[in-house]
Design a protein around this motif. Structure first.
Motif, PDB file in Angstrom:
ATOM      1  N   LEU A 127      -0.684 -10.919   3.061  1.00 56.27           N
ATOM      2  CA  LEU A 127      -0.677 -12.167   2.293  1.00 56.27           C
ATOM      3  C   LEU A 127      -1.975 -12.940   2.472  1.00 56.27           C
ATOM      4  CD1 LEU A 127       2.927 -13.291   3.247  1.00 56.27           C
ATOM      5  CD2 LEU A 127       2.163 -12.962   0.886  1.00 56.27           C
ATOM      6  N   LEU A 128      -2.667 -12.677   3.576  1.00 61.55           N
ATOM      7  CA  LEU A 128      -3.886 -13.397   3.908  1.00 61.55           C
ATOM      8  C   LEU A 128      -5.130 -12.536   3.797  1.00 61.55           C
ATOM      9  CD1 LEU A 128      -2.519 -15.172   7.105  1.00 61.55           C
ATOM     10  CD2 LEU A 128      -2.663 -16.124   4.796  1.00 61.55           C
ATOM     11  N   THR A 129      -4.955 -11.219   3.797  1.00 58.17           N
ATOM     12  CA  THR A 129      -6.113 -10.325   3.821  1.00 58.17           C
ATOM     13  C   THR A 129      -6.136  -9.333   2.667  1.00 58.17           C
ATOM     14  OG1 THR A 129      -4.981  -8.651   5.174  1.00 58.17           O
ATOM     15  CG2 THR A 129      -6.133 -10.427   6.350  1.00 58.17           C
ATOM     16  N   GLY A 130      -5.037  -9.184   1.910  1.00 57.55           N
ATOM     17  CA  GLY A 130      -4.977  -8.146   0.889  1.00 57.55           C
ATOM     18  C   GLY A 130      -5.092  -6.784   1.531  1.00 57.55           C
ATOM     19  N   THR A 131      -5.987  -5.950   1.031  1.00 59.48           N
ATOM     20  CA  THR A 131      -6.164  -4.620   1.616  1.00 59.48           C
ATOM     21  C   THR A 131      -7.183  -4.626   2.746  1.00 59.48           C
ATOM     22  OG1 THR A 131      -7.844  -4.074  -0.056  1.00 59.48           O
ATOM     23  CG2 THR A 131      -5.568  -3.449  -0.538  1.00 59.48           C
ATOM     24  N   VAL A 170      -7.022 -10.269  -6.334  1.00 62.63           N
ATOM     25  CA  VAL A 170      -6.355 -10.739  -5.111  1.00 62.63           C
ATOM     26  C   VAL A 170      -7.275 -10.549  -3.908  1.00 62.63           C
ATOM     27  CG1 VAL A 170      -4.479 -10.248  -3.499  1.00 62.63           C
ATOM     28  CG2 VAL A 170      -4.007 -10.399  -5.958  1.00 62.63           C
ATOM     29  N   ASN A 171      -7.836  -9.354  -3.763  1.00 62.10           N
ATOM     30  CA  ASN A 171      -8.676  -9.068  -2.596  1.00 62.10           C
ATOM     31  C   ASN A 171      -9.930  -9.937  -2.573  1.00 62.10           C
ATOM     32  OD1 ASN A 171      -7.096  -7.017  -1.370  1.00 62.10           O
ATOM     33  ND2 ASN A 171      -7.761  -5.573  -2.920  1.00 62.10           N
ATOM     34  N   ASP A 172     -10.559 -10.117  -3.734  1.00 60.84           N
ATOM     35  CA  ASP A 172     -11.781 -10.915  -3.776  1.00 60.84           C
ATOM     36  C   ASP A 172     -11.482 -12.386  -3.493  1.00 60.84           C
ATOM     37  OD1 ASP A 172     -13.308  -8.717  -4.306  1.00 60.84           O
ATOM     38  OD2 ASP A 172     -13.470  -9.066  -6.465  1.00 60.84           O
ATOM     39  N   TRP A 173     -10.344 -12.895  -4.012  1.00 61.12           N
ATOM     40  CA  TRP A 173     -10.019 -14.300  -3.758  1.00 61.12           C
ATOM     41  C   TRP A 173      -9.719 -14.540  -2.277  1.00 61.12           C
ATOM     42  CZ3 TRP A 173      -5.344 -16.857  -2.339  1.00 61.12           C
ATOM     43  CH2 TRP A 173      -5.483 -18.256  -2.305  1.00 61.12           C
ATOM     44  N   ASP A 202      -3.129  -3.451  -4.290  1.00 62.93           N
ATOM     45  CA  ASP A 202      -3.507  -2.215  -3.608  1.00 62.93           C
ATOM     46  C   ASP A 202      -3.916  -1.121  -4.586  1.00 62.93           C
ATOM     47  OD1 ASP A 202      -1.049  -1.525  -4.690  1.00 62.93           O
ATOM     48  OD2 ASP A 202      -0.006  -1.481  -2.773  1.00 62.93           O
ATOM     49  N   GLY A 203      -3.769  -1.375  -5.895  1.00 63.71           N
ATOM     50  CA  GLY A 203      -4.187  -0.420  -6.907  1.00 63.71           C
ATOM     51  C   GLY A 203      -3.272   0.756  -7.106  1.00 63.71           C
ATOM     52  N   VAL A 204      -2.111   0.765  -6.403  1.00 67.92           N
ATOM     53  CA  VAL A 204      -1.240   1.947  -6.437  1.00 67.92           C
ATOM     54  C   VAL A 204      -0.200   1.856  -7.536  1.00 67.92           C
ATOM     55  CG1 VAL A 204       0.417   3.323  -5.128  1.00 67.92           C
ATOM     56  CG2 VAL A 204      -1.604   2.394  -3.985  1.00 67.92           C
TER      57      VAL A 204
END
Length: 579
Positions: A300-304, A264-267, A538-540
């Motif tokens: 939704l637009l930036t992730g973490t 998600v974050n990389d996309w 977020d990996g949590v």
């Protein structure tokens, strides 16, 4: 027969037994349940654990101590019967939560709210009745076994719950536990939400979760909804490409197609940092367009990542004031309501399903107010009206709640008890009518390109509304076409509207004709048991989905629905999950 005297030792033993049985459901429902919901969704809420968590724990302990003491007044058999029923209720609730709530959405993505078919409701009710009946029968006919069974099982369950409770904190993100200093932190400013250009405007309304079937249903009840849309063309065969505000909103704003091989974050990073997106926003800048985006959840637009990702493209990225207000009454009610929704039988779940606007309105920023719900946007529009700025052209993106839930009446006033799909849609167009009229009164309507659409429809009917009026476009009445358009065509259509060559970005909605055959695919996020679970972005915590089912069709909504209803899809595994 002489009544056996109660000794301090026997009183303590009975009291501790009672306390164990009473405390377990209070802890499970009032402490662990809300805590698990919070830590699984903390990035959606905007408040931190101490705002409610320790208070819930304290109240549960005090209530358990008090109720257990009061029950000591009750004779032994009725007391044991009460405790047995409470134990049965707890066991059934635990099984419901752990095993029977498969694919249960916790924070309301469905406009219709929670629904279950009659068979599921009846079978679930029978399960609860069997558990409760068994607990009563054991109490009545197996008195010696009853106390031991209740003690052992309750001790084990309480131990499991406490271990789970402690583990939530061991894996929690720091931002779930304490506020960061937000002075100087980037945010989207809401200051210009009602400001437009006196020159040229592109106005994009993104009405969340607005299926074109909702429009059809409401139009049957309110045929006058098209009266103010005479200059628009309605595309009744519009495909969303992606079901869900993630990834659809980022796709709408950048044109970047989803890459399921990326996290998600990389996309999202790719969305905002690629040659096509950079050139697109440079074109808008070249034509003196100020791009303002109004949406409440920026992850939704930036992730973490931070909103630094959008700087240089979205102009209302600024610094956030630390001023924050929390509606504690709504916070407490919402967390308990969510816990009830998860814990209780199917029959009662609809009464406790929390709508999107409820939990998003718990926290507010009085120094940076941004309207998201239909009724609050309309109320402020009526109060303050639109204002003009002559310094630049404006590209304004209004992401509103749309039909994410049915909570407003036909006059766009908040009325959750009586609202329906039809009244919600009518209310939205009451709001839009007022907005369009103000554009006309200010003399900027003709010179504006206006698109009224959605990020997606409902899961089973994922096509969404799409209305468009080009600059200086006029008709005697609203036009309708079944041209096979897609949100893949949105960025090219915007580039076309500013007079640039859009073909490097794809096709404009104007490139497609009525009854034309076109291959389109929609990605529906799912929890597919054929694939392993994945983490949230977020990996949590564990994500709610782990794959997309991709439906490829060539015709209209009818053809898409046939594929969906019959399970004709291509599965695609993902690395992690936004939701």
């Amino acid at each position: 027969m002489l009544k056996k005297a109660v000794t301090p030792g026997s009183f303590l033993k009975n009291y501790l037994f009672t306390l164990l049985i009473v405390f377990l459901p209070l802890f499970m429902f009032g402490v662990f349940g809300p805590s698990e919901i919070f830590f699984g969704n903390y990035s959606e809420f905007g408040f931190i654990y101490r705002e409610f968590g320790w208070k819930f724990l304290g109240i549960s302990v005090v209530l358990a101590l008090f109720i257990a003491l009061i029950l000591q007044i009750v004779p032994k058999f009725p007391r044991t019967l009460i405790l047995s029923v409470l134990w049965g209720f707890t066991i059934a609730g635990y099984i419901q939560t752990m095993f029977l709530n498969k694919n249960l959405d916790q924070i309301g993505v469905s406009a219709e709210g929670y629904t279950a078919n009659a068979t599921r409701v009846i079978l679930n009710a029978l399960f609860w009745l069997v558990i409760l009946a068994a607990s009563v029968l054991i109490c009545v006919f197996k008195k010696d076994l009853c106390t031991r069974l209740l003690t052992v099982t309750s001790s084990i369950l309480l131990g499991i719950q406490i271990v789970g409770f402690v583990s939530l904190f061991l894996t929690a993100d720091a931002s779930a536990m304490a506020y960061n200093d937000t002075d100087g932190e980037l945010s989207l400013s809401g200051a210009g939400q009602y400001t437009l250009s006196s020159n040229e405007n592109i106005i994009l309304f993104v009405l969340d979760n607005f299926s074109n079937t909702f429009w059809d249903e409401a139009l049957a009840s309110y045929p006058d909804m098209t009266d103010s849309l005479s200059d628009f063309t309605y595309y009744n065969n519009a495909d969303c490409a992606y079901w869900g505000t993630y990834p659809s909103l980022a796709h709408m704003l950048t044109g970047n197609p989803l890459d399921t091989g990326l996290s998600v974050n990389d996309w999202l990073n790719q969305c905002w940092n690629n040659d096509s997106t950079n050139t697109y926003y440079k074109l808008l800048e070249k034509h003196n367009y100020k791009v303002n985006l109004y949406t409440p959840v920026t992850s939704l637009l930036t992730g973490t990542d931070t909103l630094e990702l959008l700087q240089g493209k979205i102009d209302n990225v600024g610094t956030e004031s630390s001023s924050r207000e929390i509606d504690y009454e709504k916070l407490n009610k919402t967390m308990l309501q969510m816990s009830c929704y998860r814990f209780l039988p199917e029959y009662f779940k609809p009464q406790f399903d929390v709508n999107n606007s409820q939990y998003t309105s718990i926290v507010s920023y009085p120094d940076n107010e941004m309207m998201y719900s239909n009724y609050s946007f309309y109320e402020k529009l009526q109060d303050t009206g639109l204002s003009l700025d002559s310094a630049s052209n404006y590209f304004t993106i209004q992401h509103l709640n749309g039909t994410h839930e049915f909570v407003n009446d036909e006059n766009c006033a908040y009325d959750p008890d009586n609202a329906t799909c039809a009244t919600t849609v009518k209310g939205i167009f009451t709001m839009l009518d007022a907005y369009l009229q103000q554009l006309k009164d200010l003399g900027i309507y003709d010179n504006s390109t206006i698109i009224i659409t959605a990020d997606h429809g409902s899961e089973a009917r994922s096509q969404m509304i799409f209305f468009m009026k080009g600059k200086n476009e006029t008709h005697d009445s609203m036009q309708t076409t079944n041209a096979p358009i897609s949100l893949n065509d949105l960025v090219p259509t915007i580039v076309e509207a500013i007079g640039e060559d859009y073909t490097p970005y794809g096709q404009s909605v104007h490139d497609f004709s009525a009854d034309e055959s076109r291959e389109r695919s929609v990605y529906i996020r799912v929890r597919d048991d054929a694939y392993p679970a994945v983490k949230r972005f977020d990996g949590v915590t564990e994500g709610g989905m782990n794959a997309y089912h991709v439906y490829t069709y060539y015709g209209t909504l009818k053809d898409l629905v046939f594929l969906y209803d019959n399970g004709y899809y291509t599965p695609v595994q993902v690395i992690d999950s936004y939701f």
